[in-house]
Enzyme design. Structure first.
Site, PDB file in Angstrom:
ATOM      1  N   SER A   1       9.502   1.509   2.959  1.00  0.00           N
ATOM      2  CA  SER A   1      10.294   0.366   3.410  1.00  0.00           C
ATOM      3  C   SER A   1      11.731   0.832   3.551  1.00  0.00           C
ATOM      4  CB  SER A   1      10.224  -0.772   2.390  1.00  0.00           C
ATOM      5  OG  SER A   1      11.172  -1.787   2.680  1.00  0.00           O
TER       6      SER A   1
ATOM      7  N   TYR B   1      10.406  -5.059  -5.870  1.00  0.00           N
ATOM      8  CA  TYR B   1      10.008  -4.453  -4.599  1.00  0.00           C
ATOM      9  C   TYR B   1      10.807  -3.181  -4.335  1.00  0.00           C
ATOM     10  CZ  TYR B   1       8.902  -4.125   0.397  1.00  0.00           C
ATOM     11  OH  TYR B   1       8.480  -3.695   1.631  1.00  0.00           O
TER      12      TYR B   1
END
Length: 267
Positions: free
Chosen positions: A159, A172
């Site tokens: 990501s 996350y």
């Protein structure tokens, strides 16, 4: 000219990036007759929590390629026994494994300040994004090492949060930073066995998980602002390029993002 058949496992294949990548791999090999390059035709093992969603992906794949070899294997990547069963099923069906797209993941709770974050919420994100990625990568690595001919490729879904965080995203962001370390370690440890490992860092692909971005999400300055998104198919084409490289070549890290998203200069 006959296409070479390769075997791929795609986790999180029931929706989003996983579904897009599975569809793009299904399209591979169709242009062999008009190309001087032999491109692989992929047999696809689709893994995800919900069989209904996997079957929907499989139906879309067969619309793209009616002769596609597709296997749906409901799998909870946080469960070591379920992951072991997934790769055993693939080995028994196909005899080898050429690609793992290690994609299953979750954003976790949104809008919760770090000091208010429950350990159970932290643990759920870590179990899925990091422990699940480890379990799948380890099972794939073992199979790629033991098979003949030896080798294969693992592509981890990172990501842009592996580089810079959003507000209130500690679980996350931490898992995606950790995934980068896992990718580097697998790249090094896989060298003796012709196992290549790379990572795709994605920013604002239009999926179910990013639906809120177009209406407004929290920015580093405390404001709410909409963010541009890109077609998930653009991500899928990049994964396909990585997957089709010979094992002597590797895309170690690549970032694919919506051009105008607030990432470069975030914060």
């Amino acid at each position: 000219m006959n296409a070479v058949v390769r075997i791929a496992v795609v986790t999180g294949a029931g929706s989003g990036i996983g579904r897009s990548v599975a569809l793009e791999l299904a399209r591979a090999g169709q242009d062999t007759a008009t190309s001087s390059t032999v491109r692989p035709k992929w047999a696809l093992a689709l893994a995800g929590r919900r069989n209904e969603s996997l079957e929907e992906t499989a139906a879309l794949i067969r619309d793209v390629r009616p002769d596609a070899d597709v296997l749906c294997v409901p799998t909870d990547v946080t469960d070591p026994d379920a992951v072991s069963a997934l790769f055993t099923t693939v080995r028994e069906r196909y005899g080898r494994l050429d690609l793992l797209f290690n994609n299953a993941g979750t954003f976790g709770p949104g809008g919760i300040r770090f000091e208010d974050l429950e350990f159970s919420a932290w643990r759920k994100v870590v179990d899925t994004n990091l422990n699940g990625a480890f379990l799948c990568a380890q099972a794939a690595f073992r199979q790629m090492k033991d098979q003949d001919p030896q080798g294969g490729r693992i592509i981890n879904n990172g990501s842009v949060s592996a580089h810079a965080p959003r507000p209130n995203s500690a679980p996350y962001t931490a898992t995606k930073h950790a995934l980068t370390g896992l990718t580097k370690s697998l790249s090094l440890d896989g060298r003796p066995y012709s196992i290549a490992c790379g990572q795709i860092d994605i920013g604002n692909a239009a999926t179910e998980m990013t639906g809120a971005m177009q209406s407004g999400v929290l920015q580093a300055n405390g404001e709410l602002a909409p963010e541009p998104v890109m077609d998930a198919a653009d991500v899928a084409r990049t994964v396909r390029h990585m997957a089709e490289l010979p094992l002597e070549a590797n895309v170690q890290f690549v970032t694919v993002m919506a051009t105008n998203m607030p990432f470069i200069g975030r914060g």
